[in-house]
Design an enzyme around this catalytic site. Structure first.
Site, PDB file in Angstrom:
ATOM      1  N   GLU A 267       0.703  -1.092   0.195  1.00 15.95           N
ATOM      2  CA  GLU A 267       0.413   0.182   0.091  1.00 15.95           C
ATOM      3  C   GLU A 267       1.416   1.266   0.341  1.00 15.95           C
ATOM      4  OE1 GLU A 267      -2.884  -0.726   3.210  1.00 15.95           O
ATOM      5  OE2 GLU A 267      -4.373  -1.685   1.806  1.00 15.95           O
TER       6      GLU A 267
ATOM      7  N   GLU B 207      -7.200  -7.763  -1.036  1.00 14.57           N
ATOM      8  CA  GLU B 207      -7.476  -7.686   0.139  1.00 14.57           C
ATOM      9  C   GLU B 207      -8.420  -7.251   0.434  1.00 14.57           C
ATOM     10  OE1 GLU B 207      -5.546  -5.563   3.228  1.00 14.57           O
ATOM     11  OE2 GLU B 207      -3.275  -6.521   2.500  1.00 14.57           O
TER      12      GLU B 207
HETATM   13  C1  GLA Z   1      -4.464  -2.500   4.901  1.00 12.88           C
HETATM   14  C2  GLA Z   1      -2.702  -3.371   5.072  1.00 12.88           C
HETATM   15  C3  GLA Z   1      -2.901  -4.969   5.322  1.00 12.88           C
HETATM   16  C4  GLA Z   1      -4.021  -4.526   6.708  1.00 12.88           C
HETATM   17  C5  GLA Z   1      -5.550  -4.087   6.071  1.00 12.88           C
HETATM   18  C6  GLA Z   1      -6.445  -3.799   7.544  1.00 12.88           C
HETATM   19  O1  GLA Z   1      -5.360  -2.859   3.553  1.00 12.88           O
HETATM   20  O2  GLA Z   1      -2.861  -3.780   3.596  1.00 12.88           O
HETATM   21  O3  GLA Z   1      -1.564  -5.004   6.331  1.00 12.88           O
HETATM   22  O4  GLA Z   1      -3.768  -3.866   7.831  1.00 12.88           O
HETATM   23  O5  GLA Z   1      -5.675  -2.462   6.117  1.00 12.88           O
HETATM   24  O6  GLA Z   1      -7.228  -3.603   7.140  1.00 12.88           O
END
Ligand code: GLA
Ligand code: ZN
Length: 670
Positions: free
Chosen positions: A148, A307
């Site tokens: 991210e 995710e």
């Molecule tokens: C982000 C991160 C993950 C985790 C999620 C939790 O997307 O990439 O490592 O922290 O949030 O929602």
């Protein structure tokens, strides 16, 4: 390299947070839920390199072995998004300096400086070791770099790199002074080293990215930072490619979307787009739909849902549970908009740390006897059946919505007129209107081929450079339909106003110019009369238009400008343009969009007003897959056109005529 051979069902897995004796049992439980993949090693640098230059891969070896033995596909992280303590201790410049000018210290994550030579050198060494060691692991199906990307650094290394970046871009200080209009407030620069990073210690004030003295300088800084982050990503990717020439390499995009990372400029460097989806608990369903369409459109090919939360997250003001059936419907919404995987954060709920209340497939109860586990399991089973059909399909659209990071930055930095300059809010007005009409939409940018779309909606296209100007002219000249709004075509790429009337270079296309713009306080609206007699309202801004060749489509019916045009249309070449001078209410905008679609002979997948979400993916042999989702809280009737001769791939039966709340059907002609 742009596609994975299987439909992935899995997500982030952090076995290093658990005793090794528990791994086998956990993996068995996950297999029971039809999980076939795990993203690992995203945040393990401190374990992999406990002290400078000393590597220990024994635990990661065992994790990979355990998963591989059970047939899991592995997405392997590079672990570079969270910096180990020793690296902060010996090389403080690896840490970011923030908008307030504070140097960060050991802690948190996602806080590295993208230009720090020490950071880059240590990342290179770690990634080299990882790539050498795991390049030939058959179960590794993708490399996941960092995590991210986002944020901004304002340190002295970045300042110096920025000065060099500007030398490349402008060649001379005279060019730079002119581009930034530096004679404002005595900002004329005489030496390159006088250029400061624009944070609160120099030209900008909060919130970050909203106010500064010279907008052109700040926008260049955003371009620079986005590019430096990309360079860091590419550095890692190139190292991986030395040892592994065939496995897809990607990173996970996120947010609404991320303002600081220009995803359109990054797209070519991703083998597959990957997206982390965490819609706000109170966001309308059109919001995640927009983001999925954006992710699909970045490469115009399926993306990975990297995710998502099995139920609640742990970081919203309120994190409601997903209702029974909601998980299945919302994960399939991503698939309906082009995702070729369903993945979660995370596979096993953490015992400790800030995310211990974030939901997971294996919850703290550590039993399969939970509602969420059973829902995850059911979806896993269904996806193992329909996944192969879906993998073979893509999405096409006749309608495009223009999204541009330069306008995003510039528009939200406008000081004056109104304090409510929110780029995404206006973009979303238009997206929602198209979504409600079941129109497949591509989200396009300046580098896209525009000629394939019948209509392009380009709201608040604040910044238009020469290339885009030429492209839009050509598009309309050749027969395209272009829709523009208030605050468009105002500035060049350096945020300097185009003299000669707004919307600058789009003036001839629109057949009008804007003399002034009224700002309406948040509690005020104006009435707007369409020329067909329909009356609607508008808020926010009200352009005072001077039509040259355009014809009015709606006039204001309020204030001293009652009777003057608010919306107008113009013929240009073979095409037609529309200019919307105010923020029409959603139903007012709908009324206009219906007229525009009628002229362009564009129809939605089902009739307007149907509350179901309907999308279409097309298989390589031309067969259509229709995704019908009931995201409402009441039963809805299946549209008549699907009632006969269709098969629901999820049940292998003819589709039910009534969809209950959260019901989903994937229909194929039988
Ligand atoms: C982000 C991160 C993950 C985790 C999620 C939790 O997307 O990439 O490592 O922290 O949030 O929602
Ligand atoms: Zn920096």
């Amino acid at each position: 390299m742009n596609k994975l051979p299987t439909f992935l069902y899995g997500g982030d897995y952090n076995p290093e947070q658990w005793p090794e004796e528990t791994w086998s049992n956990d993996i068995q439980i996950l297999k029971n839920a039809h999980v076939n993949s795990a993203t690992i090693n995203v945040f393990s640098w401190a374990l992999l390199e406990p002290s400078e230059g000393h590597f220990d891969f024994t635990q990661l070896d065992r994790i990979i072995k355990h998963l591989s033995n059970q047939g899991f596909q592995i997405i392997l992280g590079t672990s570079t998004a969270a910096i180990p303590a020793w690296l902060f201790k010996y090389y403080p410049d690896v840490a970011r300096v923030d908008f307030q000018g504070r140097r960060h210290r050991f802690g948190q994550r996602h806080n590295f400086c993208p230009t720090s030579p020490n950071f880059r050198q240590h990342v290179s060494r770690l990634v080299t070791e990882l790539a050498k060691r795991y390049a030939n692991q058959t179960n590794v199906v993708a490399w996941h770099i960092n995590n991210e990307y986002g944020g901004t650094c304002y340190c002295s290394n970045c300042q110096q790199s920025f000065q060099n970046w500007l030398k490349d871009r402008y060649h001379t200080l005279a060019n730079l002074n002119q581009a930034w209009d530096t004679n404002v407030w005595s900002h004329t620069l005489h030496y390159w080293d006088e250029i400061m990073v624009p944070n609160e210690l120099s030209d900008a004030w909060g919130p970050e990215g909203h106010h500064t003295v010279l907008e052109g300088a700040y926008i260049d800084y955003f371009r620079f930072q986005s590019e430096m982050m990309l360079n860091e990503y590419l550095m890692e990717k190139e190292i991986i490619r030395k040892y592994d020439q065939s496995t897809p390499v990607l990173t996970n995009f996120h947010s609404t979307p991320n303002k600081l990372i220009n995803y359109q400029k990054w797209a070519n460097s991703q083998d597959i787009i990957a997206y982390d989806s965490y819609p706000a608990y109170n966001a309308p369903w059109s919001h995640p739909a927009f983001l999925y369409d954006l992710m699909y459109s970045l490469k115009h090919q399926p993306f990975l849902l990297m995710e998502s939360a099995p139920s609640q997250v742990n970081w919203q003001a309120y994190s409601p549970l997903k209702e029974p059936g909601q998980l299945r419907a919302t994960e399939l919404q991503a698939v309906a908009h082009g995702a070729d995987s369903v993945q979660y954060f995370q596979l096993k709920q953490a015992r400790g740390g800030t995310e211990k209340f974030h939901s997971a497939i294996i919850s703290h109860s550590q039993t399969e006897d939970t509602r969420v586990f059973k829902e995850v399991q059911q979806l896993g089973e269904e996806l193992s059946q329909v996944g192969p059909e879906i993998l073979d399909s893509t999405i096409t659209s006749k309608v495009a919505l223009f999204f541009d990071w330069n306008s995003y930055w510039g528009y939200e930095m406008v000081d004056g007129v109104s304090k409510d300059m929110n780029y995404l809010a206006i973009i979303h007005d238009y997206y929602q209107t198209l979504y409600d009409r079941h129109l497949p939409v591509a989200i396009v940018g300046a580098d896209d081929d525009l000629s394939i779309y019948d209509i392009i909606f380009a709201p608040v296209l604040y910044m238009v450079d020469e290339n885009l100007d030429a492209k839009l002219h050509n598009y309309v000249k050749e027969g395209g339909h272009l829709v523009a709004t208030f605050m468009s075509g105002m500035v060049n790429e350096s945020d300097l106003i185009y003299p000669g009337g707004y919307p600058g270079p789009l003036t001839d296309l629109m057949g009008l110019w804007v003399e002034e713009t009224d700002a309406l306080p948040a509690d005020q609206q104006v009435s707007v009369f369409f020329t067909d007699g329909v009356r609607k309202t508008a808020t926010f801004l009200a352009d005072q238009l001077r039509l040259t060749t355009a014809q009015p489509l709606a006039n204001y019916a309020s204030k001293f400008y009652a009777g003057s045009p608010a919306v107008a249309t113009n013929r240009f070449g073979q095409g037609r343009t529309y200019y919307v001078g105010c923020r029409l209410s959603i139903d007012g905008l709908g009324h206009l969009v219906d007229q525009i679609c009628e002229v362009a002979h564009i129809n939605g997948l089902v009739e307007q007003g149907n509350p179901l979400e309907v999308t279409k993916r097309v298989q390589s042999d031309g067969t259509a897959l229709y995704f019908i989702l009931n995201l409402t809280h009441t039963p809805q009737n299946l549209p008549a056109r699907f009632q006969n001769d269709y098969l629901d791939l999820l049940t292998n039966h003819a589709p039910k005529r009534k969809l209950l709340p959260w019901d989903v059907q994937i229909l194929k002609h039988s």
